[in-house]
Design a protein around this motif. Structure first.
Motif: not given
Length: 162
Positions: A116-142
């Protein structure tokens, strides 16, 4: 001898002196300084004939560094076989030491994670590209997401057919 050499060069082409071959099979030649039939002096050239002439571009490491230094004129004499073998053993020794250091570092890192001396690195999953307008926003479903308890008639309209 110069006149005879000039006559031979004019008759049979350029004289190349084979200097050596590396462990890949590339052959290295020295074209000595020569005089043309007009009296112009052509300076000495160093060249390599690739073992695979169909390959148009060499990758880094396809020519040993010792031969590369000779081709580029950074050294006067071509490398000897003993020098090539010695340098190859040295490179393998250094790679082995680097592997040992990496293994020790990974073991130390795993121990620090367990304690416990060092925190484990955070595992993140980014969907899409950072330049996209919908990046980081929740996906809408039909699909409707309400349950039977909260459903209101007319609150959900299916998407139009495309």
């Amino acid at each position: 001898m110069s006149r005879i050499g000039g006559l031979l060069r004019r008759s049979f082409g350029v004289i190349k002196e084979h200097v050596g071959t590396d462990h890949f099979g590339n052959k290295y030649y020295l074209q000595p300084e020569q005089k043309t039939w007009t009296g112009r002096i052509v300076r000495a050239k160093r060249m390599v004939v690739a073992v695979n002439p169909t390959e148009f571009e060499y990758l880094e490491g396809n020519i040993p560094s010792e031969w590369d230094a000779w081709i580029r004129g950074r050294r006067k004499q071509p490398p000897s076989i003993e020098e090539l073998v010695k340098n190859q053993h040295y490179r393998e020794h250094i790679k082995g030491k680097a592997r040992e250091v990496d293994e020790r570092e990974l073991a130390l890192q795993a121990k620090e994670y367990e304690e416990g001396l060092v925190a484990r690195p955070a595992q993140t999953i980014a969907k899409g590209h950072a330049a996209a307008t919908s990046f980081g926003q929740p996906e809408t479903s039909e699909e409707p997401v309400s349950t039977a308890n909260t459903f209101q008639p007319g609150s959900w309209i299916p998407a139009a057919k495309k």
